[in-house]
Design a protein around this motif. Structure first.
Motif, PDB file in Angstrom:
ATOM      1  N   UNK A   2       5.424   8.233   4.695  1.00 17.18           N
ATOM      2  CA  UNK A   2       5.794   9.727   4.474  1.00 17.18           C
ATOM      3  C   UNK A   2       5.677  10.022   2.967  1.00 17.18           C
ATOM      4  N   UNK A   3       5.115  11.225   2.731  1.00 21.09           N
ATOM      5  CA  UNK A   3       4.697  11.445   1.307  1.00 21.09           C
ATOM      6  C   UNK A   3       3.598  10.751   0.672  1.00 21.09           C
ATOM      7  N   UNK A   4       2.692  10.361   1.442  1.00 19.42           N
ATOM      8  CA  UNK A   4       1.729   9.324   0.888  1.00 19.42           C
ATOM      9  C   UNK A   4       0.634  10.414   0.162  1.00 19.42           C
ATOM     10  N   UNK A   5      -0.094   9.980  -0.855  1.00 18.78           N
ATOM     11  CA  UNK A   5      -1.065  10.640  -1.315  1.00 18.78           C
ATOM     12  C   UNK A   5      -1.984   9.850  -2.105  1.00 18.78           C
ATOM     13  N   UNK A   6      -3.267  10.062  -2.247  1.00 15.83           N
ATOM     14  CA  UNK A   6      -4.102   9.278  -3.086  1.00 15.83           C
ATOM     15  C   UNK A   6      -3.683   9.525  -4.773  1.00 15.83           C
ATOM     16  N   UNK A   7      -3.022  10.553  -4.868  1.00 17.76           N
ATOM     17  CA  UNK A   7      -2.725  10.843  -6.244  1.00 17.76           C
ATOM     18  C   UNK A   7      -2.051   9.902  -7.360  1.00 17.76           C
ATOM     19  N   UNK A   8      -1.171   9.198  -6.722  1.00 22.72           N
ATOM     20  CA  UNK A   8      -0.684   7.954  -7.444  1.00 22.72           C
ATOM     21  C   UNK A   8      -1.634   7.045  -7.872  1.00 22.72           C
ATOM     22  N   UNK A  26       9.121   5.365  -4.875  1.00 20.91           N
ATOM     23  CA  UNK A  26       9.640   3.893  -5.275  1.00 20.91           C
ATOM     24  C   UNK A  26      11.204   4.025  -5.061  1.00 20.91           C
ATOM     25  N   UNK A  27      11.883   5.416  -5.331  1.00 24.29           N
ATOM     26  CA  UNK A  27      13.361   5.311  -5.322  1.00 24.29           C
ATOM     27  C   UNK A  27      14.049   5.779  -4.192  1.00 24.29           C
ATOM     28  N   UNK A  28      12.904   6.327  -3.120  1.00 24.14           N
ATOM     29  CA  UNK A  28      13.700   6.770  -1.978  1.00 24.14           C
ATOM     30  C   UNK A  28      14.519   5.481  -1.292  1.00 24.14           C
ATOM     31  N   UNK A  60       0.779  -1.176   0.219  1.00 23.72           N
ATOM     32  CA  UNK A  60      -0.170  -0.024  -0.088  1.00 23.72           C
ATOM     33  C   UNK A  60       0.757   1.190   0.380  1.00 23.72           C
ATOM     34  N   UNK A  61       2.114   1.262   0.666  1.00 21.60           N
ATOM     35  CA  UNK A  61       3.141   2.325   0.815  1.00 21.60           C
ATOM     36  C   UNK A  61       3.456   2.467  -0.866  1.00 21.60           C
ATOM     37  N   UNK A  62       3.790   1.503  -1.406  1.00 23.78           N
ATOM     38  CA  UNK A  62       4.223   1.556  -2.610  1.00 23.78           C
ATOM     39  C   UNK A  62       3.333   2.010  -3.513  1.00 23.78           C
ATOM     40  N   UNK A  63       2.021   1.745  -3.449  1.00 25.71           N
ATOM     41  CA  UNK A  63       0.952   2.184  -4.412  1.00 25.71           C
ATOM     42  C   UNK A  63       0.807   3.663  -3.951  1.00 25.71           C
ATOM     43  N   UNK A  64       0.847   4.138  -2.874  1.00 24.34           N
ATOM     44  CA  UNK A  64       0.427   5.365  -2.651  1.00 24.34           C
ATOM     45  C   UNK A  64       1.850   6.647  -2.657  1.00 24.34           C
ATOM     46  N   UNK A  65       2.816   5.901  -2.672  1.00 20.11           N
ATOM     47  CA  UNK A  65       4.065   6.800  -2.538  1.00 20.11           C
ATOM     48  C   UNK A  65       4.562   7.454  -3.993  1.00 20.11           C
ATOM     49  N   UNK A  66       3.896   6.666  -4.893  1.00 23.84           N
ATOM     50  CA  UNK A  66       4.210   7.245  -6.197  1.00 23.84           C
ATOM     51  C   UNK A  66       5.563   7.163  -6.860  1.00 23.84           C
TER      52      UNK A  66
END
Lengths: 285, 283
Positions: free
Chosen positions: A65-71, A55-57, A45-51
């Motif tokens: 951190x930096x989660x949003x529904x946008x991705x 992925x590259x952090x 879920x973190x991977x899906x919402x992190x955009x």
């Protein structure tokens, strides 16, 4: 007497300590296994919402951190996603309808009647469980092309029904066995016909179990990958769509797809959790 | 019930029999014919083509190794889950629900879930880096790391497939009468003896169902592998898929399908023989 008191006083904490350490072990085992199931879902879920950035952090912390529904919304807007989602729903709907319509009468017959060929029928159903059914999609492509069913949702629904129907027949058998025969017989005495008795007495009592069976048929179809991928080109289900775009889609799209596959079935399994053990208890007997 | 209308049960099972005949028996026969024929005449050309293919031996080996690695772990885990949850009073339902969540998760989704953990900038590498075990991002899922790739796929399969074994085994454990255990306890049997001598033999039917189902499903492994390793880790169903979709050769794909059927059927028969169960209790 004094020694007695001392020894019991010394014994009790020791015994209690032993019991509580066993309990502690039990609960840490349970907690570890719960984490084993839940943590990977949380991480995808973190991977899906992190955009894309998520992925590259490096290194990752596992904190949201930096989660949003946008991705995730961007993923939904990708061409083909919504359509394949609807296709999955359609195929699952056909599977549910067909496996209940065909399977429930068979389950009722198995539960209420003794007839010649009952064992052969059971064997046929059992046989389907020993085969990798999705493989049947291979020869069916040829027939489906001829019949105009290739690359249609109906075609996928039909093959998914082959997977779900034996299951539905076995499970509904158990459900009808759970409805007392006497109730049905009482209804006949009071002048109901067989069909009336079935719809007025048996059906309402069996309904929750049948709904649970339907949910399982839905999950079977929703999750199936191989047959759906082989039988479709343009009208792909969500699993087939994800499989074919897998190698060329960016990581966070893959995770979003994974999450989208997981969410509905988790909700559905939650809805029928009460029936899980009853159902498998019966069909594994 | 009365036998005045003996045709009723036949009427009830007829639709499902007709359906299974059309969409299970017919394609089954077709697959077999497609596999063992060439231009309408019996021939072993497809089987030969399958066997001489570069990926054949690897895919057979991978599929078998994966099954051998995954199924016993799943049975052991499920037995552990079953015995643990039997000791819990409150909260039992919640724990069982959490453990059954993977039941609803497709193999493709499971592969993607573990991809998020095992990819190069994923959580496993972050953890190992944080602990100082690795200095830079290690890659686990490439063709250069076959052992790690194998373990990754096995872990994902265990994660996804244990739930169904657990459900069957917990259902089986629920049917073991309490009195048996209590009697054994009175006669001085310890927990291990009780488990091996009382519980295991009594849940044999459930074990058999679980083993058959899981083994057949393990031979069908496909999407987990595809999601994690792409085509770096050939398995039987994956090869069937490639022959059908990439190479458009339905006959060799059918040969793979028949091979998978034979293996699954053989495994089922072995389990049925090895774990003899009262025929009354078969599904």
């Amino acid at each position: 007497m004094t020694t007695d008191t001392i020894s019991t006083a010394a014994d009790t904490p020791k015994a209690a300590g032993f019991v509580s350490s066993r309990r502690w072990l039990l609960w840490s085992g349970i907690a570890a296994l719960c984490a084993w199931v839940l943590v990977p879902i949380y991480l995808v879920a973190l991977g899906a919402l992190g955009g894309r950035q998520g992925v590259y952090i490096w290194p990752k912390t596992g904190l949201p951190t930096g989660m949003s529904l946008e991705p995730f919304i961007l993923f939904l807007k990708t061409e083909g996603v919504v359509q394949s989602f609807l296709n999955s729903l359609g195929a699952a709907g056909i599977t549910v309808a067909l496996s209940i319509l065909l399977g429930a009468p068979a389950g009722y017959a198995l539960a209420r009647y003794d007839f010649r060929g009952k064992d052969s029928y059971r064997l046929l159903v059992l046989l389907t469980r020993a085969f990798p059914l999705a493989i049947l999609a291979l020869p069916l492509t040829v027939s489906f092309i001829r019949l105009g069913l290739y690359d249609t949702i109906l075609g996928v629904g039909l093959i998914h029904t082959v997977l779900a129907l034996p299951f539905a027949a076995l499970v509904t058998q158990g459900i009808f066995l759970g409805v007392p025969k006497e109730l049905e017989e009482a209804a006949w005495v009071f002048g109901c016909t067989r069909i009336q008795a079935f719809f007025k007495i048996v059906a309402p009592l069996a309904l929750p179990g049948i709904v649970a069976t339907a949910v399982f048929a839905f999950v079977i179809s929703w999750n199936e990958v191989f047959a759906a991928s082989v039988l479709t080109v343009r009208n792909r289900t969500l699993t087939a769509y994800l499989l074919t775009v897998l190698s060329e889609s960016p990581m966070h799209y893959r995770f979003a797809g994974g999450l989208m596959l997981i969410l509905p079935s988790v909700v559905f399994i939650f809805a029928v959790r009460r029936y899980l053990f009853a159902i498998w208890g019966i069909s594994s007997k | 019930m009365t036998n005045s209308r003996p045709w009723i049960p036949y009427l009830l099972i007829l639709p499902s029999v007709a359906f299974l005949a059309l969409l299970f028996v017919v394609p089954l026969v077709q697959t077999i014919w497609l596999a063992v024929s060439d231009n309408g005449a019996p021939s072993l050309a497809n089987a030969e083509r399958m066997v001489t293919d570069i990926n054949f031996t690897r895919s057979v080996k991978n599929t078998f190794l994966l099954t051998i690695a995954v199924v016993p772990v799943q049975i052991a885990l499920a037995l552990a889950m079953g015995t643990m949850v039997a000791k819990v009073g409150r909260g039992r339902e919640t724990i069982l629900w959490i453990w059954t969540i993977p039941l609803g998760i497709s193999d493709l989704a499971a592969g993607l879930v573990w991809l998020s953990i095992l990819q190069n900038t994923g959580y496993l590498n972050s953890l190992l880096f944080g602990l100082g075990i690795i200095g830079r991002q290690a890659s686990w899922l490439s063709y250069q790391t076959p052992v790690a790739l194998f373990l990754a796929i096995a872990v994902a399969e265990i994660w996804r497939g244990t739930a169904i074994v657990m459900v069957i085994i917990v259902a089986g454990l629920n049917q073991v009468p309490k009195e048996f255990k209590e009697a054994a306890e009175i006669f001085g049997a310890g927990p291990w003896t009780r488990f091996w001598r009382i519980t295991l033999p009594l849940i044999r039917p459930a074990l058999q169902s679980a083993l058959i189902l899981r083994t057949v499903l393990a031979f069908e492994v496909f999407a987990v592998v595809y999601a994690l390793g792409g085509r770096n880790f050939p398995v039987l169903v994956g090869e069937a898929y490639n022959w059908q979709n990439q190479n458009q050769n339905y006959s060799v794909a059918a040969a793979y399908a028949v091979l998978i059927m034979i293996i699954s059927l053989a495994a089922t028969l072995i389990y049925l023989k090895a774990l003899k169960v009262d025929p009354e209790r078969l599904p």
